[in-house]
Design a protein around this motif. Structure first.
Motif, PDB file in Angstrom:
ATOM      1  N   TYR A  13      -0.409  11.706  10.246  1.00 18.25           N
ATOM      2  CA  TYR A  13      -1.335  10.816   9.541  1.00 18.25           C
ATOM      3  C   TYR A  13      -1.417   9.482  10.275  1.00 18.25           C
ATOM      4  O   TYR A  13      -0.435   9.028  10.877  1.00 18.25           O
ATOM      5  CB  TYR A  13      -0.866  10.544   8.113  1.00 18.25           C
ATOM      6  N   ILE A  14      -2.589   8.842  10.181  1.00 17.16           N
ATOM      7  CA  ILE A  14      -2.776   7.469  10.646  1.00 17.16           C
ATOM      8  C   ILE A  14      -3.326   6.679   9.467  1.00 17.16           C
ATOM      9  O   ILE A  14      -4.251   7.138   8.784  1.00 17.16           O
ATOM     10  CB  ILE A  14      -3.779   7.366  11.810  1.00 17.16           C
ATOM     11  N   ILE A  36      -6.547  -2.316   4.937  1.00 18.96           N
ATOM     12  CA  ILE A  36      -7.812  -1.931   4.301  1.00 18.96           C
ATOM     13  C   ILE A  36      -7.654  -0.652   3.478  1.00 18.96           C
ATOM     14  O   ILE A  36      -8.638  -0.076   3.019  1.00 18.96           O
ATOM     15  CB  ILE A  36      -8.946  -1.768   5.334  1.00 18.96           C
ATOM     16  N   ARG A  37      -6.402  -0.185   3.317  1.00 18.59           N
ATOM     17  CA  ARG A  37      -6.072   0.947   2.439  1.00 18.59           C
ATOM     18  C   ARG A  37      -6.881   2.191   2.792  1.00 18.59           C
ATOM     19  O   ARG A  37      -7.584   2.764   1.968  1.00 18.59           O
ATOM     20  CB  ARG A  37      -6.283   0.555   0.971  1.00 18.59           C
ATOM     21  N   ASN A  38      -6.731   2.586   4.044  1.00 14.96           N
ATOM     22  CA  ASN A  38      -7.456   3.753   4.534  1.00 14.96           C
ATOM     23  C   ASN A  38      -6.486   4.657   5.284  1.00 14.96           C
ATOM     24  O   ASN A  38      -5.546   4.180   5.913  1.00 14.96           O
ATOM     25  CB  ASN A  38      -8.604   3.304   5.447  1.00 14.96           C
ATOM     26  N   GLN A  56     -10.828   0.568  12.346  1.00 16.48           N
ATOM     27  CA  GLN A  56     -11.345   1.693  11.585  1.00 16.48           C
ATOM     28  C   GLN A  56     -10.668   2.992  12.032  1.00 16.48           C
ATOM     29  O   GLN A  56     -10.221   3.133  13.168  1.00 16.48           O
ATOM     30  CB  GLN A  56     -12.858   1.825  11.786  1.00 16.48           C
ATOM     31  N   LEU A  57     -10.613   3.942  11.105  1.00 13.27           N
ATOM     32  CA  LEU A  57     -10.022   5.248  11.382  1.00 13.27           C
ATOM     33  C   LEU A  57     -11.138   6.264  11.526  1.00 13.27           C
ATOM     34  O   LEU A  57     -11.839   6.571  10.564  1.00 13.27           O
ATOM     35  CB  LEU A  57      -9.067   5.655  10.259  1.00 13.27           C
ATOM     36  N   ASP A  58     -11.285   6.785  12.753  1.00  8.12           N
ATOM     37  CA  ASP A  58     -12.338   7.765  12.995  1.00  8.12           C
ATOM     38  C   ASP A  58     -11.738   9.047  13.521  1.00  8.12           C
ATOM     39  O   ASP A  58     -12.198   9.631  14.491  1.00  8.12           O
ATOM     40  CB  ASP A  58     -13.372   7.218  13.990  1.00  8.12           C
ATOM     41  N   TYR A 115       0.857  -1.180   0.000  1.00  7.76           N
ATOM     42  CA  TYR A 115       0.000   0.000   0.000  1.00  7.76           C
ATOM     43  C   TYR A 115       0.892   1.229   0.000  1.00  7.76           C
ATOM     44  O   TYR A 115       1.858   1.307   0.769  1.00  7.76           O
ATOM     45  CB  TYR A 115      -0.893  -0.019   1.242  1.00  7.76           C
ATOM     46  N   SER A 116       0.592   2.182  -0.875  1.00 10.49           N
ATOM     47  CA  SER A 116       1.380   3.412  -0.969  1.00 10.49           C
ATOM     48  C   SER A 116       0.498   4.624  -0.718  1.00 10.49           C
ATOM     49  O   SER A 116      -0.664   4.655  -1.137  1.00 10.49           O
ATOM     50  CB  SER A 116       2.034   3.538  -2.351  1.00 10.49           C
ATOM     51  N   VAL A 117       1.042   5.608  -0.013  1.00  8.67           N
ATOM     52  CA  VAL A 117       0.343   6.869   0.214  1.00  8.67           C
ATOM     53  C   VAL A 117       1.191   7.997  -0.364  1.00  8.67           C
ATOM     54  O   VAL A 117       2.427   7.946  -0.322  1.00  8.67           O
ATOM     55  CB  VAL A 117       0.065   7.112   1.714  1.00  8.67           C
TER      56      VAL A 117
END
Length: 362
Positions: free
Chosen positions: A114-115, A120-122, A359-361, A85-87
């Motif tokens: 960043y988180i 799950i590519r989020n 999950q990212l909230d 996964y790349s950002v």
């Protein structure tokens, strides 16, 4: 179609990898509701953490003219690559922190934090990077096991013209929208830009002792947000503390002693802070040693334990070896190269990792 009890579906899905579960959320609304339920996510994570499924997460940082790319690759125990996964983010000098329950935090000196969840590519960007002239010195990311909440702690100052004592510490709870100031104990003088180490619900730093000469270990309880001093092993009294660093191995804090110049730097001692037998509220230091028969180890750092806790993964350079990663067997005292074809550069971060649906909230 035959009826399948929900409890049976629950236990069947618990055994599936994250990548499959992410696809199965599209089957119907009932499966989406089950797989995205916090209880299922937490149960799936705990099962993955106790299963015999060793994984590493490698991260590579590359810089372009206007942006920075961070690539994450998961590796299994055989050195085979799994998901990647790349950002792509605003250009800055970034630092990647160790994985925490499948989530990864990285931050830049300009204040961006960043988180992401590579599985799950989020990804989310935290608020609060707009303070003009402020410099982000360090950042930590950890988990409060009592409230099941993730928190980020940061230390920053107002730049080269700041007044003495102007550095500040703030904390952010995932799921909220603002930072809160943390008043830290005046006994501790934080030394440099090294981020805290997260282990079992605490952040840890090596700090100078404001009340006297010498150094000490500061701990911060992520749940109740309080500081304490952790006494180091008594046998380390009088040693050269700038040759020490902290890490996390197998969920425990590791105090790493590299002060062995008299032995040709061929040795490092790992002091692991473990629960005392029969008393979960008491901690004790347990020592393990890594000794090379001929070459110095000062250019390596321990990054992970295998699932059984019998081998330590070393990242760095050992003279006479072209491998960037080596396993050290604590029982036999032997070294073994850990070869990964995807590694083309020694400049990467590596650490233990578990894939999760967290999950990212932010």
């Amino acid at each position: 179609m035959a009826y399948i009890p929900k409890s049976l579906v629950f236990h069947f899905l618990l055994r599936l990898p994250v990548k499959s579960l992410a696809r199965f959320q599209c089957i119907d609304k009932e499966w989406l509701s089950l797989i995205s339920d916090p209880h299922f996510i937490y149960t799936h994570l705990k099962r993955a953490q106790t299963a015999n499924d060793f994984r590493l997460l490698l991260s590579f940082i590359s810089h372009g003219n206007v942006s920075t790319t961070i690539k994450f690759i998961t590796i299994n125990e055989y050195g085979l690559a799994g998901s990647d996964y790349s950002v792509h983010i605003n250009s800055d000098s970034y630092r990647v922190l160790p994985s925490c329950n499948g989530l990864v935090c990285f931050y830049g000196v300009k204040g961006r934090i960043y988180i992401c969840n590579p599985a799950i590519r989020n990804m989310v960007k935290l608020p609060g990077d707009d303070a003009k002239g402020s410099i982000l010195l360090s950042c930590g990311f950890g988990f409060d096991p009592q409230a099941c909440r993730y928190k980020v702690i940061r230390m920053s100052d107002s730049g080269p013209f700041k007044a003495p004592g102007d550095s500040k510490m703030d904390i952010f709870t995932m799921g909220t929208c603002s930072w809160r100031n943390v008043k830290y104990d005046e006994r501790f003088r934080f030394l440099n830009r090294q981020p805290p180490v997260h282990a079992s619900g605490f952040f840890y730093w090596i700090t100078a002792n404001n009340g006297s000469k010498g150094y000490m270990i500061a701990s911060f309880d992520i749940g109740n947000e309080t500081f304490e001093a952790i006494p180091p092993p008594k046998s380390l009294s009088g040693k050269n503390w700038p040759m020490f660093c902290l890490g996390e191995l197998g969920g425990d804090l590791a105090l790493i002693d590299m002060d062995f110049a008299s032995e040709g730097k061929r040795r490092m001692d790992l002091w692991l802070l473990k629960e005392a037998s029969g008393d979960e509220n008491k901690k004790t230091w347990v020592k393990e040693s890594i000794i090379h028969p001929s070459q110095p180890l000062d250019a390596t750092r321990p990054e992970a334990l295998d699932h059984g806790g019998s081998k330590v993964l070393l990242h760095g350079f050992i003279r006479g070896s072209d491998a960037f990663l080596n396993w050290y067997n604590l029982g036999t005292g032997s070294f073994r190269r850990f070869e990964i074809q995807e590694i083309t550069s020694p400049f990467f971060h590596v650490g233990a990792h578990v894939e999760s649906l967290a999950q990212l909230d932010g």
